[in-house]
Enzyme design. Structure first.
Site, PDB file in Angstrom:
ATOM      1  N   PHE A  55       0.866  -1.182   0.000  1.00 48.67           N
ATOM      2  CA  PHE A  55       0.000   0.000   0.000  1.00 48.67           C
ATOM      3  C   PHE A  55       0.900   1.229   0.000  1.00 48.67           C
ATOM      4  CE2 PHE A  55      -2.351   3.541   1.684  1.00 48.67           C
ATOM      5  CZ  PHE A  55      -3.553   3.449   0.996  1.00 48.67           C
ATOM      6  N   LYS A 107       3.402  11.540   6.730  1.00 46.07           N
ATOM      7  CA  LYS A 107       2.645  11.401   7.980  1.00 46.07           C
ATOM      8  C   LYS A 107       3.255  12.191   9.135  1.00 46.07           C
ATOM      9  CE  LYS A 107       0.346   7.090   6.692  1.00 46.07           C
ATOM     10  NZ  LYS A 107      -0.934   7.703   6.324  1.00 46.07           N
ATOM     11  N   ASP A 116       9.613   2.870   1.362  1.00 41.83           N
ATOM     12  CA  ASP A 116       8.462   3.695   1.737  1.00 41.83           C
ATOM     13  C   ASP A 116       8.337   3.625   3.257  1.00 41.83           C
ATOM     14  OD1 ASP A 116       5.980   4.722   2.393  1.00 41.83           O
ATOM     15  OD2 ASP A 116       4.930   3.815   0.713  1.00 41.83           O
TER      16      ASP A 116
END
Length: 403
Positions: free
Chosen positions: A147, A261, A232
């Site tokens: 994801f 984030k 990532d």
């Protein structure tokens, strides 16, 4: 719609949201009104321990005073210049993020998905200009269960059918292999391979931790074949797993790292791609950009967010509290629990049943978490959470999982 809150104002808010908004989320029916540290309060004044941290965007805790101070101070000076002009906050952010993460160069963006897209463009440009891949033939190896975001390109290489359904035509140029299998990566490499893109821990897939040694083996494969290793770390980075980067658990240094984030401290969207000076220099003026990427407000917030993580030693705190939390969870020995996995304060509790009802039961007891991949509860409280907070939550988790 299930109504679980009897406050008429709250129920009205739920009805308005469902009536006017797109139905692309299925949130738990709690309406958060304010937050501080590891705790949030709903519109009825009920207090909850936040065990999701906005998918790790709130590592420093909600409304951290240093981050809010940086935000408000900068907001009164200048918020946006675009990159047509320079601003006086960007250089300091660059210096802080490259020093703390030990990379030579950075390009700032806004959201995690934008940063992943940036890394893909950088890898493709590197393939053509450095590796000598024929134009428009570059391939990037990705993982089953990945994801990386919701853009058209990023969902194109997802293994989740729903993420792609009715959103085609899909973007080519990606080859998917099993997660955690370095031999499969090596077998998939061709002369057109540019890079391997991976998550050190797959959060959305259910907090899947790869076999020990996988990251090191992948680094060796990339080195042997002369391709880029792109991590990532949007969800796993910046202290969440008990290290600055989850790759640090195996002392592995990727060629490219993607952050997001928690880089914005839970108050402003900030993302970044870090790499060597040599690789980053492939971008020329006009190759890539963003009106908001690198704006002075984002730079001020990101710098404060990084300083809080460093000054409060939050990665080490996550490591200590994560070991404690996992140990207590294992001690529950509930027949409902199939597996407990994770690192630091990123923990997945996989159940033998659908996790949603148990997340709803925990909400009713004052603990907020969310299911992922149907049967897994993700527990990821802010890194400022105390052991007393965790004990309070564990009493309720035990109550729910033991029935």
């Amino acid at each position: 719609m299930t109504q679980i809150l009897d406050h008429s104002g709250t129920a009205h808010l739920l009805r308005r949201e469902d009536a006017l908004g797109a139905h692309n989320y299925k949130p738990l029916d709690v309406v958060i009104h304010r937050a501080q540290g590891a705790w949030v309060w709903d519109t009825d004044g009920r207090r909850y321990l936040d065990c999701l941290s906005a998918y790790s965007a709130v590592n420093q805790g909600h409304c951290h005073p240093r981050i809010i101070g940086a935000l408000t101070q900068q907001a009164q000076q200048v918020t946006l210049t675009s990159r047509a002009f320079r601003n006086d906050r960007l250089a300091a952010f660059y210096e802080t993020v490259t020093r703390l993460l030990n990379f030579e160069a950075v390009i700032p963006m806004n959201t995690g998905a934008e940063a992943v897209e940036t890394a893909i463009k950088l890898a493709r440009k590197w393939a053509y200009q450095v590796r000598g891949v024929p134009r428009d033939q570059a391939q990037i190896i990705v993982m089953d269960g990945n994801f990386h975001g919701r853009t058209t390109t990023l969902v194109s290489f997802s293994s989740e059918a729903q993420y792609k359904e009715d959103f085609g035509p899909l973007t080519p140029g990606f080859v998917r292999v099993p997660y955690g299998d370095a031999a499969a990566i090596e077998a998939a490499i061709t002369p057109n391979t540019a890079a391997v893109l991976f998550e050190p821990i797959q959060g959305e897939a259910g907090v899947i931790v790869p076999p020990e040694g996988f990251l090191r083996a992948m680094r060796d494969v990339c080195d042997r074949h002369g391709i880029l290793m792109i991590a990532d770390e949007i969800q796993t980075g910046l202290g969440r797993t008990g290290r600055w980067l989850a790759c640090d658990h195996e002392q592995v240094r990727p060629d490219v790292v993607i952050l997001g984030k928690a880089l914005g401290g839970g108050v402003y969207p900030v993302s970044a791609v870090l790499s060597s000076r040599e690789i980053m220099n492939l971008f020329r003026p006009g190759d890539h950009g963003s009106t908001f990427g690198g704006n002075p407000l984002a730079a001020a917030v990101a710098q404060a967010s990084l300083e809080v993580l460093n000054d409060e030693n939050l990665p080490a705190r996550a490591d200590e509290l994560g070991r404690y939390l996992r140990g207590r969870l294992h001690a529950l020995a509930s027949p409902l629990v199939k597996d407990i996995r994770g690192r630091g304060l990123l923990i997945g509790v996989e159940l033998h049943a659908a996790a949603r009802p148990y997340c709803e039961a925990l909400r009713d007891l004052g603990v907020l978490c969310k299911e992922t991949h149907e049967t897994t509860m993700r527990l990821a409280p802010p890194l400022v959470t105390t052991r007393e907070d965790l004990d309070w939550a564990l009493e309720r988790i035990e109550q729910v999982l033991r029935g």
